[in-house]
Structures are given as C-alpha cells and as structure tokens.
Design a protein around this motif. Structure first.
Motif, mmCIF file in Angstrom:
data_model
loop_
_atom_site.group_PDB
_atom_site.id
_atom_site.type_symbol
_atom_site.label_atom_id
_atom_site.label_comp_id
_atom_site.label_asym_id
_atom_site.label_seq_id
_atom_site.Cartn_x
_atom_site.Cartn_y
_atom_site.Cartn_z
ATOM 1 N N GLU A 55 13.099 -1.835 -5.360
ATOM 2 C CA GLU A 55 12.944 -1.806 -3.802
ATOM 3 C C GLU A 55 14.068 -1.069 -3.087
ATOM 4 N N VAL A 56 13.922 -0.614 -1.806
ATOM 5 C CA VAL A 56 14.843 0.112 -1.261
ATOM 6 C C VAL A 56 15.090 -0.673 0.278
ATOM 7 N N ARG A 57 16.414 -0.677 0.724
ATOM 8 C CA ARG A 57 16.782 -1.270 2.009
ATOM 9 C C ARG A 57 17.453 0.062 2.801
ATOM 10 N N ILE A 58 16.900 0.416 3.785
ATOM 11 C CA ILE A 58 17.325 1.219 4.675
ATOM 12 C C ILE A 58 18.250 0.588 5.683
ATOM 13 N N GLU A 59 19.716 0.832 5.817
ATOM 14 C CA GLU A 59 20.696 0.266 6.497
ATOM 15 C C GLU A 59 21.253 0.963 7.716
ATOM 16 N N ARG A 60 20.901 0.893 8.889
ATOM 17 C CA ARG A 60 21.273 1.607 10.184
ATOM 18 C C ARG A 60 22.649 0.887 10.879
ATOM 19 N N PRO A 61 23.379 2.019 11.543
ATOM 20 C CA PRO A 61 24.507 1.354 12.136
ATOM 21 C C PRO A 61 24.116 0.112 13.120
ATOM 22 N N GLY A 62 25.078 -0.943 13.045
ATOM 23 C CA GLY A 62 24.753 -1.996 13.983
ATOM 24 C C GLY A 62 23.870 -3.045 13.371
ATOM 25 N N GLU A 63 23.153 -2.966 12.375
ATOM 26 C CA GLU A 63 22.074 -3.731 11.843
ATOM 27 C C GLU A 63 22.976 -4.941 10.797
ATOM 28 N N ASP A 66 20.891 8.935 14.130
ATOM 29 C CA ASP A 66 19.672 9.959 14.074
ATOM 30 C C ASP A 66 18.873 9.737 12.878
ATOM 31 N N ASN A 67 19.020 8.909 12.002
ATOM 32 C CA ASN A 67 18.034 8.692 10.903
ATOM 33 C C ASN A 67 18.163 9.692 10.067
ATOM 34 N N PHE A 68 19.430 10.151 9.623
ATOM 35 C CA PHE A 68 19.797 11.242 8.554
ATOM 36 C C PHE A 68 20.591 10.274 7.595
ATOM 37 N N LEU A 69 20.422 10.764 6.349
ATOM 38 C CA LEU A 69 20.857 10.012 5.169
ATOM 39 C C LEU A 69 22.359 10.453 4.853
ATOM 40 N N ASN A 70 23.065 9.241 5.008
ATOM 41 C CA ASN A 70 24.781 9.311 4.858
ATOM 42 C C ASN A 70 24.930 9.080 3.358
ATOM 43 N N THR A 71 24.480 8.080 2.699
ATOM 44 C CA THR A 71 24.561 7.905 1.519
ATOM 45 C C THR A 71 23.825 6.915 0.772
ATOM 46 N N GLN A 72 23.591 6.812 -0.340
ATOM 47 C CA GLN A 72 22.881 6.137 -1.223
ATOM 48 C C GLN A 72 23.481 5.213 -2.331
#
Length: 98
Positions: A63-71, A89-95
C-alpha cells in the motif's frame, strides 16, 4: 518553448524511467516495503497515479500513503506501506517505508 525547458523535461523523464526500471530487480519479499531502496531525482516529480504505482512496484509495497503538509496521520509503523511525502504543489519530497 525554450531549449532549457525542453532539456529539463527530457532529463526528468529519463531520470524517472531509469530509476523505476532499474530498481525492479531489487524488489522486496512478501509484500514488505523494501527499506534498502533509495530513489533520488534530479528534479522532484509531480505525484500522479502512474508515479505512485511505479514507486509502489519498485518498493514492493502493498500500500501507499501520500502525506501532504497539514494532514494528520497515524504514527504506527507498517512494514507493508510506502509513505510519499509531498509539498503543497504535489511534488515529491521523499519516500520512506513504514
């Protein structure tokens, strides 16, 4: 479109393709996220459903979880999950796995 824009787009596409394709041989086992992976990008890619699936496959994660600032997210460790940290802006910072 300027030459530098064309060059940047071509470099980004090549980086994503090479990173994703070359890492399939290093897949994890039993659906666990492969913690030995390290995919670095010259230019951070925009997170799309196609990129998410490529990264999930490359990391062998279930599974994958996308984490955005403030969530808000739970802090439990899940060895089967790939976490994608993105910017505003939905650009990848790290994985990372977990």
């Amino acid at each position: 479109m300027s030459i530098s824009t064309v060059f940047k787009r071509a470099a980004l596409a090549a980086t994503v393709a090479v990173s994703t394709l070359s890492l399939q041989a290093m897949a994890g086992e039993d659906g666990k996220c492969n913690t030995n992976m390290a995919i670095n990008y010259l230019v951070p890619p925009k997170v799309t459903p196609q990129l998410v699936e490529q990264l999930r496959t490359a990391y062998s994660a279930q599974e994958v979880r996308i984490e955005r600032p403030g969530e808000a997210h739970t802090k439990e460790f899940n060895p089967f999950r790939l976490r994608l940290l993105v910017n505003e802006d939905n650009f990848l910072n790290t994985q990372i796995c977990g």
